[in-house]
Motif scaffolding. Structure first.
Motif, mmCIF file in Angstrom:
data_model
loop_
_atom_site.group_PDB
_atom_site.id
_atom_site.type_symbol
_atom_site.label_atom_id
_atom_site.label_comp_id
_atom_site.label_asym_id
_atom_site.label_seq_id
_atom_site.Cartn_x
_atom_site.Cartn_y
_atom_site.Cartn_z
ATOM 1 N N ASN A 144 0.812 -1.213 0.000
ATOM 2 C CA ASN A 144 0.000 0.000 0.000
ATOM 3 C C ASN A 144 0.848 1.267 0.000
ATOM 4 O O ASN A 144 0.325 2.371 -0.162
ATOM 5 C CB ASN A 144 -0.938 0.018 1.213
ATOM 6 C CG ASN A 144 -1.970 -1.081 1.143
ATOM 7 O OD1 ASN A 144 -2.564 -1.312 0.094
ATOM 8 N ND2 ASN A 144 -2.177 -1.773 2.250
ATOM 9 N N VAL A 145 2.150 1.112 0.203
ATOM 10 C CA VAL A 145 3.096 2.227 0.123
ATOM 11 C C VAL A 145 3.772 2.146 -1.249
ATOM 12 O O VAL A 145 4.564 1.255 -1.512
ATOM 13 C CB VAL A 145 4.144 2.159 1.247
ATOM 14 C CG1 VAL A 145 5.191 3.252 1.069
ATOM 15 C CG2 VAL A 145 3.470 2.280 2.602
ATOM 16 N N VAL A 146 3.435 3.077 -2.127
ATOM 17 C CA VAL A 146 3.938 3.041 -3.499
ATOM 18 C C VAL A 146 5.351 3.627 -3.555
ATOM 19 O O VAL A 146 5.622 4.670 -2.957
ATOM 20 C CB VAL A 146 2.996 3.823 -4.435
ATOM 21 C CG1 VAL A 146 3.553 3.839 -5.865
ATOM 22 C CG2 VAL A 146 1.608 3.194 -4.416
ATOM 23 N N LYS A 147 6.233 2.922 -4.244
ATOM 24 C CA LYS A 147 7.619 3.358 -4.395
ATOM 25 C C LYS A 147 7.860 3.883 -5.818
ATOM 26 O O LYS A 147 7.137 3.514 -6.750
ATOM 27 C CB LYS A 147 8.582 2.203 -4.115
ATOM 28 C CG LYS A 147 8.871 1.966 -2.638
ATOM 29 C CD LYS A 147 7.694 1.405 -1.827
ATOM 30 C CE LYS A 147 7.340 -0.019 -2.194
ATOM 31 N NZ LYS A 147 6.282 -0.585 -1.295
ATOM 32 N N VAL A 148 8.875 4.737 -5.967
ATOM 33 C CA VAL A 148 9.211 5.284 -7.274
ATOM 34 C C VAL A 148 10.732 5.323 -7.417
ATOM 35 O O VAL A 148 11.452 5.526 -6.435
ATOM 36 C CB VAL A 148 8.607 6.703 -7.457
ATOM 37 C CG1 VAL A 148 9.110 7.671 -6.394
ATOM 38 C CG2 VAL A 148 8.880 7.250 -8.854
ATOM 39 N N VAL A 149 11.203 5.074 -8.634
ATOM 40 C CA VAL A 149 12.630 5.218 -8.946
ATOM 41 C C VAL A 149 12.766 6.289 -10.013
ATOM 42 O O VAL A 149 11.904 6.431 -10.896
ATOM 43 C CB VAL A 149 13.260 3.893 -9.407
ATOM 44 C CG1 VAL A 149 13.343 2.910 -8.258
ATOM 45 C CG2 VAL A 149 12.475 3.280 -10.569
ATOM 46 N N LEU A 150 13.866 7.060 -9.939
ATOM 47 C CA LEU A 150 14.055 8.246 -10.768
ATOM 48 C C LEU A 150 15.281 8.126 -11.661
ATOM 49 O O LEU A 150 16.202 7.351 -11.373
ATOM 50 C CB LEU A 150 14.215 9.490 -9.878
ATOM 51 C CG LEU A 150 13.198 9.699 -8.759
ATOM 52 C CD1 LEU A 150 13.521 10.974 -7.998
ATOM 53 C CD2 LEU A 150 11.786 9.742 -9.314
ATOM 54 N N ASP A 151 15.313 8.955 -12.717
ATOM 55 C CA ASP A 151 16.516 9.069 -13.527
ATOM 56 C C ASP A 151 17.350 10.249 -13.031
ATOM 57 O O ASP A 151 17.034 10.860 -11.994
ATOM 58 C CB ASP A 151 16.175 9.181 -15.016
ATOM 59 C CG ASP A 151 15.460 10.483 -15.376
ATOM 60 O OD1 ASP A 151 15.387 11.410 -14.533
ATOM 61 O OD2 ASP A 151 14.966 10.585 -16.520
ATOM 62 N N ALA A 152 18.389 10.603 -13.765
ATOM 63 C CA ALA A 152 19.313 11.650 -13.326
ATOM 64 C C ALA A 152 18.671 13.025 -13.275
ATOM 65 O O ALA A 152 19.154 13.917 -12.573
ATOM 66 C CB ALA A 152 20.534 11.683 -14.249
ATOM 67 N N GLN A 153 17.573 13.221 -14.004
ATOM 68 C CA GLN A 153 16.868 14.504 -14.007
ATOM 69 C C GLN A 153 15.678 14.513 -13.058
ATOM 70 O O GLN A 153 14.828 15.390 -13.118
ATOM 71 C CB GLN A 153 16.373 14.838 -15.428
ATOM 72 C CG GLN A 153 17.467 15.267 -16.390
ATOM 73 C CD GLN A 153 18.325 14.099 -16.843
ATOM 74 O OE1 GLN A 153 17.809 13.036 -17.193
ATOM 75 N NE2 GLN A 153 19.633 14.285 -16.825
ATOM 76 N N SER A 154 15.605 13.509 -12.166
ATOM 77 C CA SER A 154 14.485 13.365 -11.224
ATOM 78 C C SER A 154 13.149 13.213 -11.951
ATOM 79 O O SER A 154 12.120 13.755 -11.539
ATOM 80 C CB SER A 154 14.428 14.542 -10.243
ATOM 81 O OG SER A 154 15.536 14.517 -9.367
ATOM 82 N N THR A 155 13.202 12.461 -13.035
ATOM 83 C CA THR A 155 12.002 12.061 -13.758
ATOM 84 C C THR A 155 11.700 10.609 -13.403
ATOM 85 O O THR A 155 12.616 9.793 -13.295
ATOM 86 C CB THR A 155 12.212 12.197 -15.282
ATOM 87 O OG1 THR A 155 12.704 13.499 -15.567
ATOM 88 C CG2 THR A 155 10.908 11.963 -16.032
ATOM 89 N N ALA A 156 10.428 10.296 -13.225
ATOM 90 C CA ALA A 156 10.057 8.944 -12.804
ATOM 91 C C ALA A 156 10.366 7.920 -13.892
ATOM 92 O O ALA A 156 9.994 8.093 -15.053
ATOM 93 C CB ALA A 156 8.571 8.892 -12.467
ATOM 94 N N LEU A 157 11.083 6.859 -13.498
ATOM 95 C CA LEU A 157 11.302 5.713 -14.373
ATOM 96 C C LEU A 157 10.198 4.685 -14.207
ATOM 97 O O LEU A 157 9.744 4.081 -15.178
ATOM 98 C CB LEU A 157 12.654 5.061 -14.058
ATOM 99 C CG LEU A 157 13.900 5.850 -14.441
ATOM 100 C CD1 LEU A 157 15.139 5.187 -13.850
ATOM 101 C CD2 LEU A 157 14.019 5.953 -15.956
#
Length: 253
Positions: free
Chosen positions: A141-154
């Protein structure tokens, strides 16, 4: 910077019936949310309601409100209708603040709007913060996010990501480094994208994860992410959540 805040509010909630009108320290929850949003730098805060009872509650407390259809399949559809009813231009920026976030930080609203204005390459912006405990890392229920070098969601996921190579060998006994990021469900959109989004076909990854934002990524849209240092205040999904938030307001009064 000019932007509007839209607060979708619907009466149907399986876990907490009539949730927008739940009393929090003498005011309906949706009014509490709007009052927090009015402390941001938004030039307009509007509740997009699906029920006349919400409309009357907002009007009673001088909160701008519009009545939208009650049969929308998602909050994005409701917001798209709201943009049309309000006559907003395609280039305008709106921030979607959920109607069950009475402790939303006004500065978080400003951060999402400012980021989207700065990122012409992105159709949306949102927030995240570093996780600091294993329980949340494991919690679907806790959604995770990973980012690229420009802090854009991958990618966004309910699974524990990102995952280190030897993690499966030892089980989740510690957090990976650097700290994984928890997604905060507050979004800024350009109105043109918001109007187009409900017409896009659902993505396979969206269906698997039950995360609507993955539809945008699957269709090639970029989502900018502002990373905050602190977690947001608790939202209200269940009666237990409501009791927790009421207790916080009681301590503040």
């Amino acid at each position: 910077m000019a932007f509007s805040v839209l607060i979708p509010a619907r009466m149907a909630s399986s876990r907490l019936p009539d949730k927008p009108l739940a009393d929090i320290a003498g005011l309906p929850m949706v009014v509490r949310v709007a009052q927090q949003a009015l402390r941001s730098k938004a030039n307009r805060v509007v509740v997009a309601a699906d029920d006349e009872r919400i409309v009357q509650a907002c009007k009673h407390h001088d909160i701008e409100v519009i009545l939208t259809r009650s049969d929308h399949p998602s909050g994005s559809d409701r917001l798209a209708e709201a943009c049309s009813l309000l006559g907003l231009d395609d280039g305008a920026i709106v921030v979607n603040v959920q109607g069950d976030e009475p402790l939303i930080d006004p500065s978080a609203i400003d951060a999402a709007a400012t980021l989207l204005q700065q990122r012409s390459d992105c159709s949306m912006s949102t927030l995240a913060h570093p996780l600091d405990n294993i329980e949340d890392f494991q919690n679907p229920n806790v959604v995770k996010v990973v980012l690229d070098a420009q802090s854009t969601a991958l990618y966004f996921s309910r699974a524990p990501i990102s995952w280190w190579r030897d993690g499966f060998a030892d089980g989740i006994t510690q957090l990976p480094q650097p700290h994984p990021l928890r997604h905060v469900g507050l979004y800024a959109y350009r109105v043109g994208f918001l109007r187009a989004f409900p017409k896009m076909s659902q993505a396979p990854i969206e269906i698997t994860e039950s995360l609507e934002q993955l539809r945008a990524i699957w269709h090639g849209h970029r989502i900018a992410v502002h990373v905050t240092t602190t977690s947001p205040g608790p939202g209200v999904d269940t009666p237990e959540d409501l009791d927790r938030v009421r207790a916080i307001f009681e301590r503040k009064s």
